[in-house]
Design a protein around this motif. Structure first.
Motif, PDB file in Angstrom:
ATOM      1  N   LEU A   1       3.341   4.353   4.942  1.00 33.62           N
ATOM      2  CA  LEU A   1       3.585   5.356   3.894  1.00 33.62           C
ATOM      3  C   LEU A   1       4.316   4.743   2.710  1.00 33.62           C
TER       4      LEU A   1
ATOM      5  N   LEU B   1       1.787   2.336   0.811  1.00 32.00           N
ATOM      6  CA  LEU B   1       0.773   3.085   0.067  1.00 32.00           C
ATOM      7  C   LEU B   1       1.390   3.839  -1.110  1.00 32.00           C
ATOM      8  N   SER B   2       2.559   4.422  -0.897  1.00 27.32           N
ATOM      9  CA  SER B   2       3.236   5.147  -1.979  1.00 27.32           C
ATOM     10  C   SER B   2       3.609   4.214  -3.117  1.00 27.32           C
TER      11      SER B   2
ATOM     12  N   THR C   1      10.083   3.640  -5.201  1.00 27.89           N
ATOM     13  CA  THR C   1       9.689   2.834  -4.044  1.00 27.89           C
ATOM     14  C   THR C   1      10.204   1.399  -4.117  1.00 27.89           C
TER      15      THR C   1
ATOM     16  N   TYR D   1      -7.616   1.298   4.755  1.00 25.57           N
ATOM     17  CA  TYR D   1      -6.783   2.163   3.925  1.00 25.57           C
ATOM     18  C   TYR D   1      -6.485   1.539   2.563  1.00 25.57           C
TER      19      TYR D   1
ATOM     20  N   CYS E   1      -5.708   1.672  -3.352  1.00 24.88           N
ATOM     21  CA  CYS E   1      -5.757   2.573  -2.200  1.00 24.88           C
ATOM     22  C   CYS E   1      -7.175   3.107  -2.048  1.00 24.88           C
TER      23      CYS E   1
ATOM     24  N   LYS F   1      -5.605   8.743   2.361  1.00 23.98           N
ATOM     25  CA  LYS F   1      -5.106  10.124   2.362  1.00 23.98           C
ATOM     26  C   LYS F   1      -4.766  10.580   3.777  1.00 23.98           C
TER      27      LYS F   1
ATOM     28  N   ILE G   1      -1.262   9.322   4.333  1.00 23.66           N
ATOM     29  CA  ILE G   1      -0.300   9.982   3.455  1.00 23.66           C
ATOM     30  C   ILE G   1      -0.064  11.437   3.867  1.00 23.66           C
TER      31      ILE G   1
END
Length: 588
Positions: A403, A406-407, A443, A467, A477, A482, A485
């Protein structure tokens, strides 16, 4: 096109990539097709050859491959012939006469045939509409089966106004660019489909009991057809002797056998008279046996191109088959020896490829995905679900780390390169980060307590599970992210958190501590002298560089360094750990 496909080959529709390649040729444009083993490469030049009329000249590397192709064409009502050293003088004259009278639609020849002046003169008199290069990776000096004679052909055929079509199943980025340059093929005339094959299950077995594993596997698959590749003739003979004692029906093949015996043994295997073939890599190219259920590599090949081409001889009929690689550190030394005897000009490139091959044996990611990524780094990856690594799912739940990664990627206004992403996640002080204001992201520094290599491993897991998609070295991404996430799926990986005492030494750096590196080389030299082996067999310079960067002071830290296996950890690493500790004690 479909009429020709149906009438002569019995298929109603083209496979992926075939129609595009045929269309280029029919428009008199040269093209390159990189299609997987069993992907129908020959149809890509046979269909347009029939449509265009005249003569299609096919340059092919092996006599057995030519004969199979010509027999298949003639059986389908298509006139074809081949010229090779197996023909008698009378047979060769008959074919030459037939060519003069335009009796053939396809002529298969080896590249060495162009060394004959009479052959070159004859070609100038023929109505050649298309020139095809089968197994086109042999053209490139970076290819694993490089044939200098292939490149020499190009100097002669350049005078023909017809299009060229090159096809192969194995081409890295370097090989692809080399072929394009030599044959003047534009980027948009390259058709590359996925090298992945859904019916193959890849496995790596680092067993020290290779003989026992092979005996048991073959004994339990007595009714299946399989190939066992060994690294040397001596090993082929030794395995054959064991199989004789066990009454396992088999045959063998290596370059040291008389030609007649090799051909007889090959025929036994191809004709299903003998289910198992034990061979060196001299066997296989051009063998179109579709029902091979398994391929076992007793020794690790020198590069992934060779491995994939040899392993890919399994399951050409589309049925489930296994590709098993047995691996030990001795295999690395054997391949290093082979490299040392090769042309000095290409030794460094071969060493790089060997490193990628070793990485394949060590990775915890999807094995099929690792192969796909090697040949086409831009292809979107997904786990195959059937290789040894996919079936052995990791025990560490990295969903939280996923997470955060990816964020961060989303907030950095993707796409970005891997190293920059890692630096932002680690919260590093960097001018590029400040220039793009990445240090102001929420982040920034979310994974500051993790090492660079561990974050990279997490990214690999996201990449190989689809992913994240990497294109031209930059990451984005994928829509499937998704699922992570939104909390709809967990992400598991192979990872053991460890606590380093010297966090400051584990950084994303390019500088090597030259003083420590020099001391480590002395330790390696002394150890190599005691064992009477070359220094590089202890640890490579690359591994010593990592020692000098990361300064591991315990075995727990040392085992995470690339190039350190369990045997070397026990027998070699204590002396290097002492060296690092001595250096740190003085530095403090």
């Amino acid at each position: 096109m479909e009429d020709i496909l149906q009438r002569y080959f019995g298929y109603e529709t083209f496979r992926t990539g075939q129609r595009e390649l045929i269309s280029f040729v029919l428009d008199n444009e040269s093209a390159l097709g990189i299609l997987p083993t069993g992907g129908g490469k020959s149809i890509c030049y046979q269909v347009p050859g029939i449509i265009k009329g005249g003569l299609t000249l096919v340059i092919s590397p092996l006599i057995s491959l030519m004969k199979d192709q010509v027999d298949t064409l003639n059986a389908s009502g298509i006139s074809a012939a081949y010229l090779n050293s197996n023909l008698k003088a009378a047979e060769e004259r008959e074919i030459m006469t037939g060519l003069a009278y335009n009796r053939y639609q396809f002529l298969y020849v080896a590249p060495e045939r162009f060394n004959q002046l009479t052959f070159r003169q004859m070609l100038n008199q023929l109505d050649i509409k298309l020139i095809a290069f089968d197994e086109a990776h042999c053209i490139s000096k970076w290819g694993h089966d490089f044939r200098p004679s292939y490149r020499q052909v190009i100097n002669f055929i350049g005078r023909f106004s017809c299009p060229f079509l090159a096809v192969t199943a194995t081409a890295t980025v370097d090989v692809k660019k080399d072929i394009q340059s030599l044959l003047n093929i534009a980027d948009d005339h390259v058709i590359e489909t996925s090298t992945g094959r859904d019916n193959l299950a890849f496995k790596v077995d680092p067993t020290y009991q290779k003989e026992k594993m092979v005996r048991e596997y073959v004994s339990s698959h007595r009714h299946d057809s399989g190939i066992i590749y060994a690294g040397t003739r001596k090993q082929v003979e030794a395995l054959s002797e064991q199989f004789n004692h066990l009454n396992i029906d088999h045959t063998l093949y290596h370059a040291g056998l008389p030609k007649a015996e090799r051909e007889e043994n090959q025929a036994k295997f191809v004709n299903d008279d003998c289910p198992v073939m034990i061979a060196t890599n001299a066997f296989g190219m051009g063998i179109d046996k579709s029902n091979v259920r398994y391929v076992i590599h007793y020794n690790m090949p020198q590069d992934l191109e060779s491995y994939y081409q040899e392993a890919g001889r399994a399951g050409r009929d589309g049925l489930d088959s296994e590709c098993i690689l047995l691996f030990s550190d001795q295999d690395i030394r054997l391949q290093q020896f082979f490299i040392s005897t090769s042309d000095e000009a290409i030794q460094e490139k071969k060493k790089e490829k060997l490193e990628k091959m070793v990485h394949y044996t060590k990775t915890t990611q999807c094995l099929q995905g690792t192969i796909i990524n090697y040949f086409n780094p831009d292809e979107h990856l997904q786990p195959c679900g059937k290789c040894g690594n996919c079936l052995r799912q990791g025990s560490y739940n990295m969903t939280t780390e996923a997470l955060k990664i990816l964020s961060c990627l989303i907030r950095m206004k993707e796409p970005v390169n891997r190293l920059l992403l890692i630096k932002v996640l680690r919260g590093e002080d960097n001018h590029e980060i400040k220039d793009y204001h990445y240090h102001q992201l929420s982040t920034f520094g979310l994974l500051k307590d993790y090492e660079t290599k561990d974050i990279s491993r997490f990214i690999d897991t996201l990449l190989f599970n689809g992913y994240i998609h990497e294109v031209n070295g930059r990451m984005i991404c994928h829509p499937s992210a998704k699922e992570v996430i939104m909390g709809q799926t967990k992400v598991m990986t192979h990872y053991e958190p460890i606590n380093y005492k010297e966090k400051v030494t584990i950084k994303t750096v390019t500088e090597v501590n030259e003083q420590l590196f020099s001391q480590l080389k002395k330790v390696r030299k002394q150890l190599a002298s005691e064992l009477n082996v070359p220094p590089f067999t202890i640890f490579s310079d690359h591994t010593l560089t990592l020692f000098a960067k990361k300064m591991p002071t315990t075995k727990q830290e040392m085992i995470h360094i690339e190039g350190v296996g369990s045997y070397k950890l026990k027998h070699y690493c204590p002396q290097f750990i002492d060296c690092i500790n001595d250096y740190l004690s003085v530095a403090r």
